[in-house]
Motif scaffolding. Structure first.
Motif, PDB file in Angstrom:
ATOM      1  N   ARG A 282      46.127  -8.348  25.254  1.00  0.00           N
ATOM      2  CA  ARG A 282      46.100  -9.255  24.110  1.00  0.00           C
ATOM      3  C   ARG A 282      44.782  -9.046  23.382  1.00  0.00           C
ATOM      4  O   ARG A 282      43.698  -8.975  23.969  1.00  0.00           O
ATOM      5  N   GLY A 283      44.893  -8.848  22.049  1.00  0.00           N
ATOM      6  CA  GLY A 283      43.702  -8.622  21.252  1.00  0.00           C
ATOM      7  C   GLY A 283      44.007  -7.700  20.089  1.00  0.00           C
ATOM      8  O   GLY A 283      45.161  -7.330  19.849  1.00  0.00           O
ATOM      9  N   PRO A 284      42.996  -7.294  19.332  1.00  0.00           N
ATOM     10  CA  PRO A 284      43.215  -6.413  18.172  1.00  0.00           C
ATOM     11  C   PRO A 284      43.594  -5.004  18.608  1.00  0.00           C
ATOM     12  O   PRO A 284      43.164  -4.527  19.658  1.00  0.00           O
ATOM     13  N   LEU A 285      44.411  -4.336  17.794  1.00  0.00           N
ATOM     14  CA  LEU A 285      44.827  -2.973  18.107  1.00  0.00           C
ATOM     15  C   LEU A 285      45.085  -2.202  16.815  1.00  0.00           C
ATOM     16  O   LEU A 285      45.966  -2.582  16.029  1.00  0.00           O
ATOM     17  N   ASP A 287      45.687  -0.812  13.374  1.00  0.00           N
ATOM     18  CA  ASP A 287      45.899  -1.551  12.129  1.00  0.00           C
ATOM     19  C   ASP A 287      46.995  -2.611  12.273  1.00  0.00           C
ATOM     20  O   ASP A 287      47.558  -3.069  11.287  1.00  0.00           O
ATOM     21  N   TYR A 288      47.279  -3.002  13.505  1.00  0.00           N
ATOM     22  CA  TYR A 288      48.356  -3.950  13.753  1.00  0.00           C
ATOM     23  C   TYR A 288      47.862  -5.404  13.798  1.00  0.00           C
ATOM     24  O   TYR A 288      48.655  -6.316  14.005  1.00  0.00           O
ATOM     25  N   GLY A 289      46.575  -5.620  13.622  1.00  0.00           N
ATOM     26  CA  GLY A 289      46.054  -6.974  13.754  1.00  0.00           C
ATOM     27  C   GLY A 289      45.998  -7.372  15.215  1.00  0.00           C
ATOM     28  O   GLY A 289      45.883  -6.524  16.110  1.00  0.00           O
ATOM     29  N   ASN A 290      46.111  -8.665  15.493  1.00  0.00           N
ATOM     30  CA  ASN A 290      46.137  -9.118  16.875  1.00  0.00           C
ATOM     31  C   ASN A 290      47.491  -8.806  17.493  1.00  0.00           C
ATOM     32  O   ASN A 290      48.541  -9.064  16.895  1.00  0.00           O
ATOM     33  N   VAL A 291      47.451  -8.265  18.702  1.00  0.00           N
ATOM     34  CA  VAL A 291      48.654  -7.814  19.395  1.00  0.00           C
ATOM     35  C   VAL A 291      48.699  -8.436  20.783  1.00  0.00           C
ATOM     36  O   VAL A 291      47.660  -8.629  21.420  1.00  0.00           O
ATOM     37  N   ALA A 305      53.047  -7.846  17.234  1.00  0.00           N
ATOM     38  CA  ALA A 305      51.845  -7.512  16.466  1.00  0.00           C
ATOM     39  C   ALA A 305      51.811  -8.281  15.156  1.00  0.00           C
ATOM     40  O   ALA A 305      52.848  -8.560  14.555  1.00  0.00           O
ATOM     41  N   ALA A 308      47.679 -14.116  14.215  1.00  0.00           N
ATOM     42  CA  ALA A 308      46.323 -14.527  13.854  1.00  0.00           C
ATOM     43  C   ALA A 308      45.558 -14.974  15.093  1.00  0.00           C
ATOM     44  O   ALA A 308      44.342 -14.813  15.185  1.00  0.00           O
ATOM     45  N   GLU A 309      46.278 -15.523  16.054  1.00  0.00           N
ATOM     46  CA  GLU A 309      45.658 -16.032  17.270  1.00  0.00           C
ATOM     47  C   GLU A 309      46.559 -15.677  18.445  1.00  0.00           C
ATOM     48  O   GLU A 309      47.785 -15.769  18.353  1.00  0.00           O
TER      49      GLU A 309
END
Length: 375
Positions: A282-285, A287-291, A305, A308-309
């Motif tokens: 869980r976290g940013p990845l 260009d997918y934003g938070n995943v 993906a 926001a949270e």
């Protein structure tokens, strides 16, 4: 001439009334939605005392989301119905005005003179028969018009009354979301199955230039092994309330095709685990934003993906329906909500969630797992 005077009164009401409706399905739907928002408020009141606060607050947020969606739909249909009746009345205004003038003349003419006919007794008899035939039909039409006006009045009153329930609902769902985020952060009782070391995850992130390579490495490092031959998950609910925007492999406006589906959702929509699963990441990845990546069964991955949270921690085993994140965007205020519901325009689902399902190293169509319908 009592029937004629009753019709005259009805026609006068038609011309004088500002517009309205009798209790129709849109009104009933909006009332039911307002009641569901009040019920969600009761859930929120009891959630703090619940043994499982996360589950109680998740149910509360879902209840608010459903109530607000129903209220939006009910108000929209009520507005459409009101405008349709108002247009019909406006189109007939001249006709009704002429009819009212005739009826006024009939009312002011003594009944004895009204029934006299220049051609004598036979003409008088025929005139009486014609009046007796026409008056009930006009009366019936006036009753229909009266019902339509009452319906418009009901819907207008409903829209005014909805403002109070709406304000409480929007405030309540925000309170529930905040409380849910806090409850998830404080949760300590979930079991853990696999937890990649921070260094291993960091290395995997740094060396992955695509979601495909990242997911493959994550599945390899999870230690769960490949999917069992012939294994299939049962049909699952969608992780978020939304509608299908792009299907599996469809090309987007930028000409990019991805092996997943895109759902359109409302701002701050709650995302939940469709099945019991282990959180692999869980976290940013990229260009997918938070995943958030879930493993509901050995070798099967679900990738969500664009959040926001994200909730939870790597290695946690979350139950079905457990919250795993929130979509982005800003919550509308009551005025903006009502304007969008009654006037339309713009998208009520501006956020997008990308969903990818993988069996081992191979992406598969999520439509085989979720019920996906375009709205």
């Amino acid at each position: 001439m009592r029937a004629g005077r009753g019709l005259l009164a009805a026609l006068a009401l038609v011309l004088a009334a500002p517009g309205g409706l009798a209790a129709a399905d849109p009104a009933a739907e909006a009332r039911a939605a307002a009641e569901s928002l009040r019920a969600a408020g009761n859930l929120l009141s009891g959630a703090e005392e619940a043994k499982d606060r996360v589950a109680a607050l998740t149910e509360t947020v879902r209840a608010y989301e459903a109530g607000l969606a129903s209220l939006r739909a009910g108000l929209r249909r009520a507005t459409i119905r009101e405008r349709a009746i108002a247009r019909g009345l406006e189109a007939r205004r001249q006709e009704l005005g002429q009819l009212l003038g005739v009826m006024l003349g009939m009312e002011r003419t003594p009944e004895a003179l009204l029934l006299l006919h220049p051609s004598g007794p036979v003409g008088t008899a025929r005139a009486g028969m014609m009046l007796g035939t026409v008056t009930p039909a006009l009366q019936a039409e006036a009753e229909i018009l009266r019902a339509e006006l009452e319906e418009i009045a009901t819907l207008r009153a409903l829209q005014e009354a909805a403002a109070g329930a709406l304000a409480d609902g929007l405030a309540g769902v925000q309170t529930a979301r905040t409380a849910l985020s806090q409850a998830v952060a404080e949760r300590r009782e979930l079991p853990r199955r696999f937890a990649a070391s921070p260094d291993a995850l960091k290395s995997l992130l740094e060396n992955s230039d695509t979601l495909d390579s990242f997911a493959a490495g994550l599945a390899r490092d999870s230690g769960q092994g490949p999917a069992e031959p012939g294994y299939a998950l049962p049909p699952l609910p969608l992780p978020v309330n939304g509608t299908l925007l792009r299907g599996y492999g469809e090309t987007d406006a930028a000409g990019i095709s991805r092996p997943g589906v895109v759902l359109a959702t409302r701002p701050l929509a709650l995302v939940t685990a469709p099945a019991p699963a282990t959180i692999l990441y869980r976290g940013p990845l990229l260009d997918y934003g938070n995943v958030i990546v879930l493993e509901p069964a050995p070798g099967i991955l679900m990738v969500f993906a664009g959040l926001a949270e994200v909730y939870g921690a790597t290695g946690e085993v979350v139950p079905a329906g457990s919250p795993v994140g929130l979509m982005g965007g800003a919550a509308p205020d009551a005025a903006a909500f009502l304007k969008a519901a009654t006037e339309g325009g713009g998208s009520s689902q501006p956020e997008t969630l990308y969903i990818e399902v993988r069996e081992g190293d191979t992406p598969v169509d999520p439509a085989g797992l979720f019920e996906l319908d375009k709205d």
